[in-house]
Design a protein around this motif. Structure first.
Motif, short mmCIF file in Angstrom:
data_model
loop_
_atom_site.label_atom_id
_atom_site.label_comp_id
_atom_site.label_asym_id
_atom_site.label_seq_id
_atom_site.Cartn_x
_atom_site.Cartn_y
_atom_site.Cartn_z
N SER A 174 7.36 49.03 65.04
CA SER A 174 6.23 49.21 65.92
C SER A 174 5.27 48.21 66.22
O SER A 174 4.27 48.31 66.52
CB SER A 174 5.54 50.56 65.51
OG SER A 174 5.21 50.45 64.16
N VAL B 51 8.07 38.80 46.42
CA VAL B 51 7.58 39.06 45.08
C VAL B 51 7.01 40.74 44.99
O VAL B 51 6.49 41.17 46.00
CB VAL B 51 6.30 38.39 45.20
CG1 VAL B 51 5.88 38.31 43.92
CG2 VAL B 51 6.59 36.94 45.52
N LEU C 214 2.15 40.12 41.90
CA LEU C 214 1.73 38.94 43.05
C LEU C 214 0.55 38.15 42.59
O LEU C 214 0.46 37.17 42.86
CB LEU C 214 1.73 39.69 44.41
CG LEU C 214 0.67 40.55 44.87
CD1 LEU C 214 -0.65 39.66 45.42
CD2 LEU C 214 0.95 41.53 45.69
C1 LIG Z 1 8.54 55.51 63.03
C2 LIG Z 1 7.85 54.65 61.75
C3 LIG Z 1 7.82 53.44 62.19
C4 LIG Z 1 6.93 52.49 61.38
N1 LIG Z 1 6.79 51.37 61.74
C5 LIG Z 1 6.39 50.61 60.99
C6 LIG Z 1 6.38 49.02 61.16
O1 LIG Z 1 6.31 48.51 62.28
N2 LIG Z 1 5.88 48.11 59.94
C7 LIG Z 1 5.79 48.72 58.97
O2 LIG Z 1 5.07 47.77 58.24
N3 LIG Z 1 5.74 49.80 58.59
C8 LIG Z 1 6.03 50.84 59.31
N4 LIG Z 1 6.29 52.10 58.99
C9 LIG Z 1 6.05 52.51 57.58
C10 LIG Z 1 7.06 52.03 56.72
O3 LIG Z 1 8.03 53.21 56.61
C11 LIG Z 1 6.21 51.89 55.45
O4 LIG Z 1 5.72 52.89 55.08
C12 LIG Z 1 5.55 50.67 55.19
O5 LIG Z 1 6.16 49.66 55.78
C13 LIG Z 1 5.31 50.24 53.63
O6 LIG Z 1 4.45 49.26 53.56
P1 LIG Z 1 4.43 48.52 52.33
O7 LIG Z 1 5.62 48.01 52.08
O8 LIG Z 1 3.26 47.58 52.51
O9 LIG Z 1 3.86 49.40 51.29
P2 LIG Z 1 4.77 50.59 50.04
O10 LIG Z 1 5.83 51.11 50.78
O11 LIG Z 1 3.53 51.24 49.52
O12 LIG Z 1 5.02 49.13 49.26
C14 LIG Z 1 4.26 48.69 48.20
C15 LIG Z 1 5.12 47.76 47.30
O13 LIG Z 1 4.26 46.74 46.58
C16 LIG Z 1 4.84 46.81 45.24
N5 LIG Z 1 3.72 46.53 44.09
C17 LIG Z 1 2.70 47.10 43.92
N6 LIG Z 1 1.68 46.27 43.24
C18 LIG Z 1 2.27 45.27 43.22
C19 LIG Z 1 1.81 43.84 42.57
N7 LIG Z 1 0.84 43.95 41.72
N8 LIG Z 1 2.66 42.81 42.75
C20 LIG Z 1 3.72 42.81 43.51
N9 LIG Z 1 4.22 43.93 44.21
C21 LIG Z 1 3.49 45.23 43.86
C22 LIG Z 1 5.41 48.14 44.91
O14 LIG Z 1 6.57 48.05 43.87
C23 LIG Z 1 6.09 48.59 46.13
O15 LIG Z 1 7.20 48.11 46.34
C24 LIG Z 1 6.68 53.22 60.13
C25 LIG Z 1 7.20 54.30 59.66
C26 LIG Z 1 7.75 55.11 60.73
C27 LIG Z 1 7.76 56.57 60.28
#
Ligand SMILES: Cc1cc2nc3c(=O)[nH]c(=O)nc-3n(C[C@H](O)[C@H](O)[C@H](O)COP(=O)(O)OP(=O)(O)OC[C@H]3O[C@@H](n4cnc5c(N)ncnc54)[C@H](O)[C@@H]3O)c2cc1C
Length: 319
Positions: free
Chosen positions: A247, A280, A300
């Protein structure tokens, strides 16, 4: 009109859809038309002829404002009922997806979403469509005439044909909408185009605080890169006006380094065209590692400053 009708509120997308429509129409000996809907009709609307349209159908109405899905549905459905095409290609923008679904429901027509290829056989459509954000592909045969298909930007290629289009105004019945747009706010732009960056540092929820962003910025600066983010980092934390993914924006960088990104399919769609991905993450089972060329299991906040210093010391360059 037998043939293919093309609509999008994005003019470049119309040109791309016309490129493919013209190719198929020439093979089948049928016609191609574009639709323009708006408050008023621009003087240069016939220029769609340059991109393959035989005809441009226009609907002008003071009710066609703010991409109101109700009035745009009335207008597009009105054109389709009068023109009777075999297939209507609609740009898969947020507005296009909503309007195409409403139009299909109103006309009892089949609609294939996120089409990446199609054929016409005696006026009936077979469409290949992306599913699960592009992880797979379904082929649909649509039994209705007309059929609709939505198509993302950059799936088809615009081809300049130098043709001349006839412009025909259509009198479509547009009702006063039940849904009124009461305010329109321009989205704040990121200021830089992530899509053009040679290198991306992609920040996820694993980054503790906005105060940690200089960690990512120092790494990006080594390669004239940009810092981008996942959706929750933008939509929930509000660190950036935009995000990468299904998105959001899609990048084609030589190198993308993800920091604290879990690797959801919706996010990976935005970075998977990068030449090299380094991930990472503290969780060795994080899904991002199956998408990355190189994986680092680390915090990180500890790893990236050291990594940046080492790269700087070695005067590392993108290959
Ligand atoms: C219809 C729909 C459309 C969507 N479209 C998008 C989109 O376009 N783009 C998008 O990004 N998301 C989208 N999402 C949301 C998507 O499903 C995820 O929820 C989102 O991408 C998760 O973001 P994240 O990886 O930053 O966070 P999280 O899933 O919370 O992951 C965080 C990660 O960081 C790691 N971590 C924690 N602490 C540290 C540290 N100190 N050092 C290193 N690693 C660490 C964890 O292990 C974990 O893997 C959409 C969802 C839906 C339902």
């Amino acid at each position: 009109m037998a043939g293919i009708l093309v609509y999008s509120e994005k003019q470049q997308l119309v040109r791309e859809l016309l490129g493919k429509a013209r190719q198929i129409a020439d093979e089948k000996g049928t016609a191609v038309a574009a639709v323009y809907l708006g408050e008023s009709i621009p003087a240069d609307v016939a220029e769609f002829g340059d991109w393959g349209a035989d005809t441009v159908y226009t609907v002008a109405s003071p009710l066609l404002v703010g991409l109101n899905p109700e009035t745009y549905t009335d207008a597009l459905a009105g054109v389709i009922e009068q023109v009777e095409p075999d297939l209507v290609l609609v740009g898969a923008t947020k507005s296009g997806l909503e309007i195409s679904a409403r139009v299909a429901a109103r006309l009892g027509a089949g609609v294939a979403s996120f089409c990446v290829d199609f054929s016409l056989d005696h006026g009936f459509v077979t469409a290949d469509c992306m599913i699960y954000s592009g992880v797979g592909k379904n082929t649909y045969k649509i039994k209705t005439q007309p059929a609709l298909a939505t198509v993302n930007a950059a799936v088809f290629t615009a081809v300049e044909t130098g043709g001349v289009a006839k412009v025909t105004a259509v009198d479509a019945a547009i009702k006063e909408p039940a849904l009124k747009i009461i305010e329109y706010k321009e989205k704040a732009a990121a200021g830089v185009k992530w899509e053009d960056a040679p290198m991306i540092v992609d920040v996820g929820q694993g980054m503790n605080s906005q105060d940690d962003l200089p960690i990512a910025e120092s790494l990006a600066a080594l390669f004239d890169g940009q810092v981008a983010c996942s959706r929750p980092v933008s939509s929930e934390r509000d660190w950036f006006p935009e995000w990468l993914g299904l998105s959001g924006k899609r990048v084609h960088a030589d190198l993308t380094v993800t920091l604290g990104i879990s690797g959801s399919v919706q996010h990976v769609v935005g970075i998977r065209d990068s030449k090299t991905i380094i991930a990472v993450n503290t969780d060795e089972n994080a899904g991002i590692f199956s998408q990355a060329d190189y994986g680092v299991v680390a915090d990180l906040h500890e790893f990236v400053p050291i990594f940046t210093d080492v790269l700087k010391a070695k005067s590392a360059k993108l290959a």
